[in-house]
Scaffold this motif. Sequence first.
Motif, PDB file in Angstrom:
ATOM      1  N   LYS A   1      -9.387  10.871   8.840  1.00  0.00           N
ATOM      2  CA  LYS A   1      -8.729  10.709   9.024  1.00  0.00           C
ATOM      3  C   LYS A   1      -7.346  11.299   9.977  1.00  0.00           C
ATOM      4  O   LYS A   1      -6.856  11.213  10.534  1.00  0.00           O
ATOM      5  CB  LYS A   1      -7.595  11.189   7.859  1.00  0.00           C
ATOM      6  CG  LYS A   1      -6.062  10.289   7.160  1.00  0.00           C
ATOM      7  CD  LYS A   1      -6.213   8.998   7.352  1.00  0.00           C
ATOM      8  CE  LYS A   1      -4.981   8.141   7.055  1.00  0.00           C
ATOM      9  NZ  LYS A   1      -4.445   8.636   6.068  1.00  0.00           N
TER      10      LYS A   1
ATOM     11  N   GLU B   1     -10.129  12.374   4.533  1.00  0.00           N
ATOM     12  CA  GLU B   1      -9.170  12.101   3.104  1.00  0.00           C
ATOM     13  C   GLU B   1      -9.877  11.868   1.752  1.00  0.00           C
ATOM     14  O   GLU B   1     -10.786  10.893   1.803  1.00  0.00           O
ATOM     15  CB  GLU B   1      -8.824  10.313   3.478  1.00  0.00           C
ATOM     16  CG  GLU B   1      -7.751  10.190   2.702  1.00  0.00           C
ATOM     17  CD  GLU B   1      -7.306   9.001   2.629  1.00  0.00           C
ATOM     18  OE1 GLU B   1      -5.790   8.454   3.237  1.00  0.00           O
ATOM     19  OE2 GLU B   1      -7.787   8.056   2.037  1.00  0.00           O
TER      20      GLU B   1
ATOM     21  N   GLY C   1      -5.408  11.783  -1.046  1.00  0.00           N
ATOM     22  CA  GLY C   1      -4.797  12.483   0.387  1.00  0.00           C
ATOM     23  C   GLY C   1      -4.837  13.055   0.061  1.00  0.00           C
ATOM     24  O   GLY C   1      -4.291  13.517   1.762  1.00  0.00           O
TER      25      GLY C   1
ATOM     26  N   ALA D   1      -1.189  16.395   1.084  1.00  0.00           N
ATOM     27  CA  ALA D   1      -0.519  15.260   1.312  1.00  0.00           C
ATOM     28  C   ALA D   1       1.320  15.601   1.241  1.00  0.00           C
ATOM     29  O   ALA D   1       1.369  16.322   0.641  1.00  0.00           O
ATOM     30  CB  ALA D   1      -1.008  13.773   0.918  1.00  0.00           C
TER      31      ALA D   1
ATOM     32  N   ARG E   1      -1.921   0.768   0.379  1.00  0.00           N
ATOM     33  CA  ARG E   1      -2.498   1.473   1.136  1.00  0.00           C
ATOM     34  C   ARG E   1      -1.869   0.901   2.798  1.00  0.00           C
ATOM     35  O   ARG E   1      -1.638   1.082   3.748  1.00  0.00           O
ATOM     36  CB  ARG E   1      -3.779   1.610   1.641  1.00  0.00           C
ATOM     37  CG  ARG E   1      -4.595   1.533   2.045  1.00  0.00           C
ATOM     38  CD  ARG E   1      -5.875   2.401   2.511  1.00  0.00           C
ATOM     39  NE  ARG E   1      -5.866   3.650   3.803  1.00  0.00           N
ATOM     40  CZ  ARG E   1      -6.487   4.721   3.411  1.00  0.00           C
ATOM     41  NH1 ARG E   1      -6.257   5.540   2.249  1.00  0.00           N
ATOM     42  NH2 ARG E   1      -6.111   5.525   4.381  1.00  0.00           N
TER      43      ARG E   1
ATOM     44  N   ASP F   1      -0.289   2.077   6.104  1.00  0.00           N
ATOM     45  CA  ASP F   1      -1.113   2.427   6.912  1.00  0.00           C
ATOM     46  C   ASP F   1      -0.296   2.006   8.439  1.00  0.00           C
ATOM     47  O   ASP F   1      -0.642   1.994   9.270  1.00  0.00           O
ATOM     48  CB  ASP F   1      -2.891   1.452   6.831  1.00  0.00           C
ATOM     49  CG  ASP F   1      -3.673   2.179   6.076  1.00  0.00           C
ATOM     50  OD1 ASP F   1      -3.137   3.972   5.720  1.00  0.00           O
ATOM     51  OD2 ASP F   1      -4.716   1.799   5.789  1.00  0.00           O
TER      52      ASP F   1
ATOM     53  N   PRO G   1       3.512   8.194   3.533  1.00  0.00           N
ATOM     54  CA  PRO G   1       2.831   7.928   2.983  1.00  0.00           C
ATOM     55  C   PRO G   1       2.512   8.677   1.747  1.00  0.00           C
ATOM     56  O   PRO G   1       1.731   8.482   0.511  1.00  0.00           O
ATOM     57  CB  PRO G   1       1.842   8.670   3.907  1.00  0.00           C
ATOM     58  CG  PRO G   1       1.836   8.969   5.266  1.00  0.00           C
ATOM     59  CD  PRO G   1       3.267   8.895   4.995  1.00  0.00           C
ATOM     60  N   ASP G   2       3.869   9.508   1.668  1.00  0.00           N
ATOM     61  CA  ASP G   2       3.979  10.058  -0.159  1.00  0.00           C
ATOM     62  C   ASP G   2       4.502   8.837  -0.929  1.00  0.00           C
ATOM     63  O   ASP G   2       5.174   8.599  -1.997  1.00  0.00           O
ATOM     64  CB  ASP G   2       5.118  10.630  -0.273  1.00  0.00           C
ATOM     65  CG  ASP G   2       6.451  10.340   1.318  1.00  0.00           C
ATOM     66  OD1 ASP G   2       6.322  10.610   2.158  1.00  0.00           O
ATOM     67  OD2 ASP G   2       7.342  10.038   0.178  1.00  0.00           O
TER      68      ASP G   2
ATOM     69  N   GLN H   1       3.352   5.685  -1.052  1.00  0.00           N
ATOM     70  CA  GLN H   1       1.273   4.979  -1.683  1.00  0.00           C
ATOM     71  C   GLN H   1       0.792   5.055  -2.624  1.00  0.00           C
ATOM     72  O   GLN H   1       0.731   6.430  -3.106  1.00  0.00           O
ATOM     73  CB  GLN H   1       0.617   5.290  -0.467  1.00  0.00           C
ATOM     74  CG  GLN H   1      -1.173   4.691  -0.458  1.00  0.00           C
ATOM     75  CD  GLN H   1      -1.902   5.088   0.455  1.00  0.00           C
ATOM     76  OE1 GLN H   1      -1.912   5.351   1.703  1.00  0.00           O
ATOM     77  NE2 GLN H   1      -3.459   4.813   0.563  1.00  0.00           N
TER      78      GLN H   1
ATOM     79  N   SER I   1      -6.318   7.143  -3.047  1.00  0.00           N
ATOM     80  CA  SER I   1      -6.024   7.829  -1.775  1.00  0.00           C
ATOM     81  C   SER I   1      -4.505   8.251  -1.751  1.00  0.00           C
ATOM     82  O   SER I   1      -4.071   9.226  -0.922  1.00  0.00           O
ATOM     83  CB  SER I   1      -6.669   7.933  -0.941  1.00  0.00           C
ATOM     84  OG  SER I   1      -6.420   6.305  -0.664  1.00  0.00           O
ATOM     85  N   GLY I   2      -3.498   7.999  -3.088  1.00  0.00           N
ATOM     86  CA  GLY I   2      -2.210   8.015  -2.516  1.00  0.00           C
ATOM     87  C   GLY I   2      -1.243   9.030  -4.474  1.00  0.00           C
ATOM     88  O   GLY I   2      -2.271   9.114  -4.445  1.00  0.00           O
ATOM     89  N   LYS I   3      -0.801   7.909  -4.517  1.00  0.00           N
ATOM     90  CA  LYS I   3      -0.307   8.936  -6.009  1.00  0.00           C
ATOM     91  C   LYS I   3      -0.469   7.620  -7.343  1.00  0.00           C
ATOM     92  O   LYS I   3      -0.781   7.176  -7.034  1.00  0.00           O
ATOM     93  CB  LYS I   3       1.465   8.490  -6.188  1.00  0.00           C
ATOM     94  CG  LYS I   3       1.777   9.609  -4.801  1.00  0.00           C
ATOM     95  CD  LYS I   3       1.807  10.890  -4.993  1.00  0.00           C
ATOM     96  CE  LYS I   3       2.615  11.721  -4.166  1.00  0.00           C
ATOM     97  NZ  LYS I   3       3.789  11.379  -3.374  1.00  0.00           N
TER      98      LYS I   3
END
Lengths: 265, 320
Positions: free
Chosen positions: A148, A163, A167, B190, B234, B238, B244-245, B247, B251-253
């Motif tokens: 990333k 990544e 995140g 993040a 995502r 993207d 991003p916070d 998401q 790969s997020g929350k």
Amino acid sequence: MNIVVCVKQVPDTSDPDTEVHIDSTGRGVDQSKFSFVINEADNYGVEEAILLKEKHGGEVVIVSIGPEAANQVIRMALAKGGDRAIRLEDEAFAFSDVYATAKILQSAIKDIEFDVVMTGCMASDDGYAATGQTLAQLLGVPHAAYVKSVEVIDEKTLKVGRELEGGLLEMSEIKMPCVLTIQTGINEPRYASFKGIREASKKEIKIMDLAATGLSSDEVGENGSLSVLKGYSMPEVGELAEILEGDASETSTKLATILKEKGLV
Amino acid sequence: MNEIFVLAEHRQGELREVSLELLTLASKLGPKVTAVLLGSGVDEFANKLASYADRVLYVDDSMYANYVCSAYQAALSELIKKEKPGLVLIGNTGQGSDLIPSLAVELGCPFTTDVISLTLEGDKPVAVRQFYGGKINGTIEFKDAETYLIGVREAAVPAEELGKSGEIQKIENPITTEITVQKFLEYVEAAVGEVDITQSAMLVAVGRGIREDKNMPMMEELAQVLGADLAGSRAVVDAGWLPPDRQVGISGKTVKPKLYLAVGISGAFQHVTGMKGSELVVAINKDPDAPIFQYADYGIVDDLFKVVPALIEKIKELKG
């Protein structure tokens, strides 16, 4: 800095109108209604390569396995700033697994003096997220997946951020030459300019068939694979939502009423 | 089949749950199960793994304190060559997915990734994995080999208490040379934004179906009339349409609101993993086969550009 970017043409399954139906062989899907696009993560890989070239100089080579129709995706990558391309096509490549696919890519890349090979971190159709790592091992170089962020530290070293879940970024150094599999969102892919598109039509797309790869028919396709896709099936569907029927006015009224009853409005 | 190796995964001083999930899966396949652990100062992890495995094999060395592919691959390659397990299970995570293909190729082992179910037919594994974002499944078989490597999706199998008391074997580091091609530096968390969506009571989650940035104000209005916060998939993050916070997904929350209203989200597992604990899930999507409807309590199969404006008006009416 010489960079090879592997790209794949995939069906545009992000389009909600694209339905996926298993074909009569059971090992393929009906492609007749698909529109094809560059794999999303590969598009970010192309952009990252061009950004590095713009900053550090060098050459960007686009490599793709696919039919003539894949030229469209290749030309677009050339229009954005790729210098030349290699397209690998042969009937013998059909049913290649990740391993055989990586061998085919390696055959084209091994004679290029590269600093970095980039692939998308995952293809939207088969989702293995493994081609880049497999290719790295075949090329005998280190790799980092789900990248990333990329920063050049010196002529032999990159600092990359991978990544992870939630995140979280795992920052590390990696020596070149190496393979990076690029995660979506790393940059903002550009659109090709008209000038770029015009110039791309003059750039070379070298075609390689099985003979040109130097591989035998036993090394590619199902014969050269370590795993075999026996067949597709429809997933077991869990209990579905209660679907609210009617036109938009009716369904929105029903939904608003439900939300009100549940104390959410 | 010879024993099954399960690679334990840890990060930032915690043994990750996927390790226990894979040990649970392995214990149901039949053969003896060995948990393999590489780390630094990980006696405690070894003890915990022993209650889920018949044997724990571990290497304690500072070079394994944090995951570095080249170091992990070198060590595991040596262990697998020496111990010859019939099957090696590795979590298909940010670590495992990075490691599996190159390790397998080095060893010449058949492999596959992101498997959602696994069985043994005789001495050979048969794996099922998803294709086309979860719209169809595929069954994978393998060429004959001594050892197979399989990446198993996180949360594919829930971890269960197994009550084992496996033998713990701490072994010498099989790698004596320094690894110089890769070096771990640090973890970067993040960024935290102004709204913490993990604490939101209601979320309006926006997906790719919104198509263009210019359609976001409509979603903001829906969130506003509901008193909800905006979240997204995502694709939307993207594209830069949400920070991003916001998401939701692997790969997020991970969110658990009272209401999760998913608009134009197909529901690939990467997203669903982050929202399936929500109390009430409503999905609006044009595609009747979208996986999101399997996770929703209520669904509307229609064009979101027709439904959302109508819904905004109805909610305004109800609120008076």
